[in-house]
Design a protein around this motif. Structure first.
Motif, PDB file in Angstrom:
ATOM      1  N   ILE A   1     -33.437  40.646 -25.752  1.00  0.00           N
ATOM      2  CA  ILE A   1     -34.415  41.674 -26.139  1.00  0.00           C
ATOM      3  C   ILE A   1     -35.822  41.110 -25.978  1.00  0.00           C
ATOM      4  CG2 ILE A   1     -35.281  43.150 -27.997  1.00  0.00           C
ATOM      5  CD1 ILE A   1     -32.449  42.954 -29.258  1.00  0.00           C
TER       6      ILE A   1
ATOM      7  N   SER B   1     -34.732  54.666 -35.207  1.00  0.00           N
ATOM      8  CA  SER B   1     -35.070  55.081 -33.845  1.00  0.00           C
ATOM      9  C   SER B   1     -36.417  55.777 -33.805  1.00  0.00           C
ATOM     10  CB  SER B   1     -33.991  56.017 -33.292  1.00  0.00           C
ATOM     11  OG  SER B   1     -34.045  57.262 -33.939  1.00  0.00           O
TER      12      SER B   1
ATOM     13  N   TYR C   1     -40.476  55.803 -37.682  1.00  0.00           N
ATOM     14  CA  TYR C   1     -39.107  55.646 -37.216  1.00  0.00           C
ATOM     15  C   TYR C   1     -38.196  56.507 -38.073  1.00  0.00           C
ATOM     16  CZ  TYR C   1     -40.991  51.384 -35.093  1.00  0.00           C
ATOM     17  OH  TYR C   1     -41.729  50.485 -34.373  1.00  0.00           O
TER      18      TYR C   1
ATOM     19  N   LEU D   1     -31.199  46.648 -28.965  1.00  0.00           N
ATOM     20  CA  LEU D   1     -32.142  47.695 -28.585  1.00  0.00           C
ATOM     21  C   LEU D   1     -31.433  48.566 -27.571  1.00  0.00           C
ATOM     22  CD1 LEU D   1     -34.978  48.993 -28.528  1.00  0.00           C
ATOM     23  CD2 LEU D   1     -35.555  47.368 -26.712  1.00  0.00           C
TER      24      LEU D   1
ATOM     25  N   GLU E   1     -35.489  55.388 -28.442  1.00  0.00           N
ATOM     26  CA  GLU E   1     -35.188  53.970 -28.597  1.00  0.00           C
ATOM     27  C   GLU E   1     -34.491  53.776 -29.929  1.00  0.00           C
ATOM     28  OE1 GLU E   1     -38.785  51.804 -26.159  1.00  0.00           O
ATOM     29  OE2 GLU E   1     -38.981  51.934 -28.319  1.00  0.00           O
ATOM     30  N   TYR E   2     -33.384  53.046 -29.919  1.00  0.00           N
ATOM     31  CA  TYR E   2     -32.625  52.747 -31.126  1.00  0.00           C
ATOM     32  C   TYR E   2     -32.703  51.256 -31.395  1.00  0.00           C
ATOM     33  CZ  TYR E   2     -30.711  57.387 -30.461  1.00  0.00           C
ATOM     34  OH  TYR E   2     -30.576  58.748 -30.298  1.00  0.00           O
ATOM     35  N   TYR E   3     -33.147  50.901 -32.575  1.00  0.00           N
ATOM     36  CA  TYR E   3     -33.299  49.512 -32.990  1.00  0.00           C
ATOM     37  C   TYR E   3     -32.220  49.200 -34.026  1.00  0.00           C
ATOM     38  CZ  TYR E   3     -37.988  50.193 -31.080  1.00  0.00           C
ATOM     39  OH  TYR E   3     -39.059  50.490 -30.262  1.00  0.00           O
ATOM     40  N   SER E   4     -31.446  48.144 -33.797  1.00  0.00           N
ATOM     41  CA  SER E   4     -30.415  47.728 -34.743  1.00  0.00           C
ATOM     42  C   SER E   4     -30.736  46.337 -35.253  1.00  0.00           C
ATOM     43  CB  SER E   4     -29.038  47.722 -34.075  1.00  0.00           C
ATOM     44  OG  SER E   4     -28.689  49.019 -33.658  1.00  0.00           O
TER      45      SER E   4
ATOM     46  N   GLN F   1     -33.649  41.738 -35.583  1.00  0.00           N
ATOM     47  CA  GLN F   1     -33.217  42.669 -34.537  1.00  0.00           C
ATOM     48  C   GLN F   1     -32.056  42.079 -33.752  1.00  0.00           C
ATOM     49  OE1 GLN F   1     -36.211  43.640 -31.609  1.00  0.00           O
ATOM     50  NE2 GLN F   1     -35.253  45.604 -31.170  1.00  0.00           N
TER      51      GLN F   1
ATOM     52  N   ARG G   1     -38.283  40.570 -29.275  1.00  0.00           N
ATOM     53  CA  ARG G   1     -37.343  40.637 -30.407  1.00  0.00           C
ATOM     54  C   ARG G   1     -38.051  40.152 -31.666  1.00  0.00           C
ATOM     55  NH1 ARG G   1     -32.290  36.779 -31.238  1.00  0.00           N
ATOM     56  NH2 ARG G   1     -31.200  37.939 -32.846  1.00  0.00           N
TER      57      ARG G   1
END
Length: 148
Positions: free
Chosen positions: A67, A131, A118, A53, A140-143, A50, A70
């Motif tokens: 984060i 997300s 997700y 966020l 919520e967007y997780y990259s 990750q 994380r």
């Protein structure tokens, strides 16, 4: 205050551009955005860490070590995954699968049997983003970045 002719022309062009951009509606052109590409299981079969966020509107963005909770996640060919909290190396295991006609729904079942779903936003050979809405109803967007 007076403007030179060049300044007046430039100002007019900027106002016209602002009007055009603010009234742009993709559906009015008769074109549709291209469909999102189909996601394959092979694209996820890596370890991802990750990196960002993003929560809510207006969005709050938190990156890397800032984060809370994380984690890294590794998807395996047998339909299992391992999630590792980076703060203390605690690991959790579960199962995963892709769902929906274009495989954009990532369905995770953790070791307790709890389900998390997700929506995959994008996946490439270096990044993964998905997300979901949180408990407060905010998106919520997780990259993630590829580890290997």
């Amino acid at each position: 205050m007076y403007c030179t002719r060049t300044q007046a022309i430039l100002l007019s062009c900027l106002m016209l551009l602002a009007t055009l951009l603010s009234s742009c509606d993709p559906s009015s052109c008769g074109c549709a955005p291209p469909p999102a590409p189909h996601v394959t299981a092979a694209q996820l079969l890596h370890k991802w860490q990750q990196s960002e966020l993003q929560v809510g509107t207006p969005s709050v963005v938190v990156r890397d070590n800032d984060i809370k909770n994380r984690y890294a996640i590794e998807f395996r060919t047998d339909g299992t995954y391992t999630q590792t909290l980076l703060a203390d190396n605690t690991t959790y295991t579960g199962t995963w699968m892709l769902m929906d006609p274009d495989n954009r729904m990532l369905h995770l079942t953790d070791q307790k049997g709890d389900i998390q779903e997700y929506t995959i936003i994008s996946v490439s050979d270096q990044t993964l983003a998905y997300s979901r809405p949180n408990k407060a109803g905010q998106q919520e967007y997780y990259s993630f970045k590829l580890v290997y």
